[in-house]
Motif scaffolding. Structure first.
Motif, PDB file in Angstrom:
ATOM      1  N   CYS A 179     -19.815  20.204 -17.379  1.00 55.37           N
ATOM      2  CA  CYS A 179     -18.883  20.944 -18.230  1.00 55.37           C
ATOM      3  C   CYS A 179     -17.899  19.987 -18.895  1.00 55.37           C
ATOM      4  N   LEU A 183     -13.371  24.962 -13.483  1.00 57.69           N
ATOM      5  CA  LEU A 183     -14.424  24.836 -14.502  1.00 57.69           C
ATOM      6  C   LEU A 183     -13.829  24.760 -15.900  1.00 57.69           C
ATOM      7  N   LEU A 240     -19.247  21.074 -12.730  1.00 58.20           N
ATOM      8  CA  LEU A 240     -17.980  20.558 -13.223  1.00 58.20           C
ATOM      9  C   LEU A 240     -18.186  19.316 -14.081  1.00 58.20           C
TER      10      LEU A 240
END
Length: 538
Positions: A202, A148, A199
């Motif tokens: 982000c 992440l 993911l």
């Protein structure tokens, strides 16, 4: 009196921009019902299927983002008109209410911007627990939790480079507005049910967050009078530590009730707040003059209490051969400066995204509870915050020696952690004291790096130069997080401190020989001197 929205967008397509922003905001709001429905499960959304409202919302976000971006894009910059550049009166002007408003708004913008990547340190523990990811405390989990922050920090590097180009292409203010729109859109990170979508979002969040800082400092450098420019930019940049304080407070106060997801969702109100605040951010007069927008430049200069002054020779004559590309910052006479800024950036990136990013997890591993770990970090940030004023004063006295000296101080503190290692956790008072330097010092180094990088490059590549320096300040994070992902091992306090100390020490040494003094010097004078020195060397 503030100008109309049409004027504030510099004659672009304001209706399209505001319409796109509205669509995007509605799209984000449509993600909230699923988040609220998970209240009875402590907002545990892993495994939930996206409902129709969320799917429609994602489509609206994409359409809104494209529309807002197109509404901000101007015609191609016409640097052939730069012979009319006359900005001497801007540096002679006194600090006006417009300057003060700009400083306050950009300080808020820097805080909002830095809160996003800073939140990664506080999101990872909860994110890893919800999705059953592999960590040092859960070695038999699924994917590495470090993926992440790796996606997020990679996004910030890309964002710094992309927005560095956008700042020179569409204008400083317009590029910041687009970053604000992306802030709002990527707040849906907090409502993503699947691991993979987390993911992806982000990564996109990082792109927006990485772009704001270099463009903001470019705008500041081009609008603040020379005699006040340096220390005011460092003071605004010092608010990076304020972002750490706010994020640690939000983590301590909100996540126990609303889960880790709330740290992403607050991007909706803070992003909208920033977009509204940009009404008090005029475009850079230097940029407007450089692209031939003289009428608009005159209007903005009047807001600063300045006028365009006729001169015999263009102030851009010295940079007539400077090409608007990233390759230019890597060529003489800027190559040495770029190397120093890159080393400082890489080193401080290793500190921020290595040492600091894993501090909450490391402290919990060493026996601190969730709340006490967050409180230790917050208290260290608060203790160091007043020192930003001292750094601003020192930068006003000498920009190059402040960069060198502050970098050296951070290196010394990191070496202390290398020597003590995990044993530092046995003495809470000593831990709190020593943490002040890397937490406060790293944010101050980023502020000094951003200010200096915005001063030493010509107008045509200033945003690119700032973007490259900002990008390198995150690139170090990719390295250390990549090590975690590859080895699936938690980086220790000693290891992350050592990683940051090496490039910072090299940068401090090299800076003694290649950096230049920018104190009280006009940007055009700095550029002329650099290009003149490069010509003599050739």
């Amino acid at each position: 009196m503030n100008a109309s929205p049409e004027k504030e967008l510099g004659g672009r397509r304001p209706a399209l921009f505001w319409g796109g922003t509205a669509l995007l905001t509605v799209g984000v709001v449509l993600h909230l019902p699923m988040y609220l429905d998970a209240r009875s499960m402590d907002y545990h959304m892993a495994g939930m299927k996206m409902d129709a409202a969320m799917s429609i919302g994602m489509a609206l976000i994409v359409v809104g983002l494209v529309a807002a971006g197109f509404g901000l894009m101007p015609r191609r910059a016409d640097y052939s008109a730069s012979a009319r550049l006359r900005v001497r009166a801007l540096d002679d002007a006194r600090i006006s209410p417009t300057h003060v408003g700009l400083l306050l708004v950009l300080a808020a913008a820097v805080t909002i911007d830095v809160m996003k990547p800073t939140s990664l340190a506080f999101v990872v523990p909860g994110f890893a627990k919800e999705y059953g990811l592999k960590t040092a405390l859960n070695p038999h989990g699924g994917h590495p939790a470090a993926l992440l922050p790796l996606f997020g920090i990679t996004g910030t590097v890309l964002g710094s480079l992309i927005w560095g180009w956008l700042g020179d292409r569409m204008g400083r203010r317009a590029a910041m507005l687009l970053a604000g729109v992306l802030f709002v859109g990527t707040s849906i990170c907090g409502a993503m049910p699947s691991y993979e979508l987390n993911l992806l979002m982000c990564l996109i969040m990082g792109i927006g967050a990485g772009g704001m800082l270099p463009v903001a400092f470019t705008l500041l450098s081009e609008t603040i009078p020379a005699r006040h420019r340096g220390w005011l930019m460092v003071l605004v940049g010092g608010d990076i530590a304020g972002a750490y304080v706010l994020t640690s407070w939000a983590s301590e106060s909100l996540t126990p009730t609303y889960s880790w997801r709330i740290l992403w969702l607050i991007g909706l109100p803070t992003g909208l707040l920033f977009i509204l605040l940009t009404r008090w951010i005029p475009e850079s007069p230097r940029y407007l003059l450089a692209v031939g927008e003289e009428a608009e430049a005159r209007r903005v200069l009047r807001r600063y209490g300045a006028e365009i002054v006729p001169i015999e020779e263009s102030e851009l004559a010295a940079e007539k051969d400077v090409r608007g590309s990233y390759l230019q910052v890597l060529r003489p006479p800027f190559a040495g400066l770029t190397l120093v800024l890159a080393l400082v950036g890489a080193g401080i990136g290793l500190v921020v995204y290595g040492f600091q990013l894993w501090l909450p997890t490391n402290l919990r591993h060493l026996g601190y509870t969730d709340v006490s770990a967050d409180r230790v970090l917050r208290d260290s940030s608060l203790i160091g915050f007043p020192l930003n004023f001292a750094v601003a004063y020192l930068y006003h006295r000498s920009s190059r020696w402040t960069l060198i000296g502050l970098t050296t101080v951070v290196v010394a503190a990191l070496l202390g952690f290398v020597l003590l290692g995990d044993a530092i956790a046995d003495d809470t008072a000593l831990l709190r004291t020593l943490l002040v330097v890397p937490i406060w010092g790293s944010s101050s180094v980023v502020a000094v790096l951003s200010a200096y990088g915005a001063e030493v490059y010509p107008t045509r590549i200033r945003s690119r130069g700032s973007g490259l320096a900002a990008g390198m300040s995150k690139a170090g994070g990719i390295l250390v997080i990549g090590i975690v992902v590859a080895g699936v091992a938690l980086p220790s306090v000693r290891m992350t401190a050592a990683f940051g100390a090496v490039p910072l020490a090299a940068a401090a040494l090299l800076a003694v020989f290649v950096t230049i003094e920018t104190r009280n010097r006009r940007l055009e004078d700095i550029t002329a001197a650099e290009l003149g020195r490069g010509a003599k060397a050739a």
